[in-house]
Write a protein that holds these residues in place. Structure first.
Motif, PDB file in Angstrom:
ATOM      1  N   HIS A 109       0.845  -1.193   0.000  1.00  0.00           N
ATOM      2  CA  HIS A 109       0.000   0.000   0.000  1.00  0.00           C
ATOM      3  C   HIS A 109       0.882   1.244   0.000  1.00  0.00           C
ATOM      4  O   HIS A 109       1.881   1.304   0.729  1.00  0.00           O
ATOM      5  N   ALA A 110       0.505   2.244  -0.785  1.00  0.00           N
ATOM      6  CA  ALA A 110       1.349   3.435  -0.967  1.00  0.00           C
ATOM      7  C   ALA A 110       1.077   4.511   0.083  1.00  0.00           C
ATOM      8  O   ALA A 110       0.744   5.656  -0.232  1.00  0.00           O
ATOM      9  N   GLY A 118      -7.186   3.419   1.759  1.00  0.00           N
ATOM     10  CA  GLY A 118      -8.101   3.729   0.666  1.00  0.00           C
ATOM     11  C   GLY A 118      -7.443   3.660  -0.692  1.00  0.00           C
ATOM     12  O   GLY A 118      -6.279   3.259  -0.835  1.00  0.00           O
ATOM     13  N   ALA A 119      -8.184   4.097  -1.699  1.00  0.00           N
ATOM     14  CA  ALA A 119      -7.802   3.888  -3.093  1.00  0.00           C
ATOM     15  C   ALA A 119      -6.796   4.891  -3.641  1.00  0.00           C
ATOM     16  O   ALA A 119      -6.133   4.622  -4.639  1.00  0.00           O
ATOM     17  N   ALA A 120      -6.669   6.070  -3.009  1.00  0.00           N
ATOM     18  CA  ALA A 120      -5.845   7.135  -3.610  1.00  0.00           C
ATOM     19  C   ALA A 120      -4.898   7.762  -2.589  1.00  0.00           C
ATOM     20  O   ALA A 120      -4.922   8.977  -2.370  1.00  0.00           O
ATOM     21  N   ALA A 125      -2.280  12.393   0.137  1.00  0.00           N
ATOM     22  CA  ALA A 125      -1.135  12.839   0.937  1.00  0.00           C
ATOM     23  C   ALA A 125      -0.671  14.221   0.487  1.00  0.00           C
ATOM     24  O   ALA A 125      -0.365  15.098   1.309  1.00  0.00           O
ATOM     25  N   ILE A 126      -0.630  14.446  -0.828  1.00  0.00           N
ATOM     26  CA  ILE A 126      -0.211  15.756  -1.346  1.00  0.00           C
ATOM     27  C   ILE A 126      -1.304  16.790  -1.155  1.00  0.00           C
ATOM     28  O   ILE A 126      -1.035  17.932  -0.755  1.00  0.00           O
ATOM     29  N   ALA A 206      -8.008   7.971   2.420  1.00  0.00           N
ATOM     30  CA  ALA A 206      -7.700   8.226   1.008  1.00  0.00           C
ATOM     31  C   ALA A 206      -8.739   7.577   0.105  1.00  0.00           C
ATOM     32  O   ALA A 206      -8.445   6.640  -0.639  1.00  0.00           O
ATOM     33  N   PRO A 207      -9.979   8.063   0.161  1.00  0.00           N
ATOM     34  CA  PRO A 207     -11.026   7.465  -0.675  1.00  0.00           C
ATOM     35  C   PRO A 207     -10.791   7.719  -2.168  1.00  0.00           C
ATOM     36  O   PRO A 207     -10.004   8.588  -2.539  1.00  0.00           O
TER      37      PRO A 207
END
Length: 319
Positions: A109-110, A118-120, A125-126, A206-207
């Protein structure tokens, strides 16, 4: 090729490809790959996402299920007899899939979990102005992105970095973390640890990003909020606004790259100030200077070319 473990790799995006390639070039035994079905336009052009292309080039068995609980897919899947599964950028797996291998299923996961589940995660984060993010490998469990952590690697977020630039930086190190995680599991050198419990007020999610999330609100009190949103959505799905030439004439305007200019002024918020080389948009704490954008119906352009195509130069505004 190593005989053990028998690995099923699950991934669907260019981000996934880096981990797949790292494992295969290190001679790990990838007995099968699960990826998403081809979009219709891919089937017509006979080109595919990198994960599928790599599977075909290296003659690795491939499944592309629409339904992960389809009986035909499950029958073929269990024939691979996986010892362990590795997931990098894929949709939520049903329990029947992630619980199948005796050594478990781990995911890359990033973000630095438990933050940005979540997905994004890279985009958010930015958008939220983080100074650091990273990568986490963890065993998949019942709750999404909530399993026991295996390894983490911190990554600096540079102050002018876009989501695309950060993703490129992260994916170049993703394969090595996946490999290190796999080897740690095999050598029993990693002790999975539960994710930290963080109060809901401090937890960030991070939806999946919707079109309305991409709309720029120029009346935001902070120039940094606007700046972070634009770079957090660049190059995809991209921040957008409505560019008005007159009250009854307007177009959608995507903005990809900008710089921020802190300066006191008396201009109304959202006024577009044009010169032959610059497009500035007034905000409460200064100006957002557009460096690259795309007016609806036209190609993405540098600001100089974009300005050259705008015939009306006065009374422009965004909202």
């Amino acid at each position: 090729m190593k005989k053990f473990p028998r690995i099923v790799f699950i991934g669907s995006t260019p981000f996934s490809f880096f981990s797949l390639k790292e494992l295969y070039t290190r001679k790990y035994n990838i007995v099968g790959i699960i990826t998403t079905p081809d979009p219709p336009f891919f089937r017509r052009k006979k080109n595919f996402f990198p994960v599928k292309e790599y599977a075909l080039e290296n003659h690795i068995p491939l499944l592309q299920p629409k339904n992960l609980l389809d009986s035909s897919f499950l029958r073929n899947f269990t024939m691979w007899k996986a010892d362990i599964q590795i997931v990098v950028s894929f949709r939520i797996l049903p329990r029947e899939i992630w619980s199948y291998p005796k050594m478990g299923t781990f995911n890359l996961h990033a973000s630095l979990l438990p933050q940005y589940k979540g997905a994004a995660p890279i985009n958010w984060a930015i958008i939220n102005g983080e100074k650091k993010t990273g990568l986490t490998t963890f065993f998949i469990s019942n709750q999404v992105d909530s399993g026991n952590i295996l390894l983490q690697k911190e990554v600096e977020v540079k102050r002018d970095e876009t989501a695309g630039e950060l993703e490129n930086k992260i994916k170049k190190i993703s394969g090595s973390l996946v490999l290190k995680t796999l080897e740690g599991i095999l050598q029993k050198k990693i002790k999975p640890i539960p994710q930290k419990i963080i109060s809901s007020s401090l937890l960030r999610y991070a939806p999946k990003i919707s079109p309305i999330d991409c709309k720029i609100h120029w009346e935001e009190t902070s120039i940094d909020v606007i700046y972070n949103k634009i770079r957090g959505l660049s190059p995809y799905p991209s921040a957008w606004t409505t560019l008005f030439f007159k009250e009854n004439r307007f177009v959608r305007f995507k903005i990809f790259f900008v710089k921020k200019m802190r300066k006191a002024h008396n201009f109304p918020i959202g006024l577009v100030i044009l010169s032959s080389w610059e497009m500035k948009i007034s905000v409460k704490e200064g100006f957002i200077s557009v460096l690259e954008g795309q007016i609806e119906g036209k190609k993405k352009m540098s600001i100089k070319n974009l300005i050259n195509g705008i015939k009306i130069r006065k009374n422009l505004f965004v909202r």
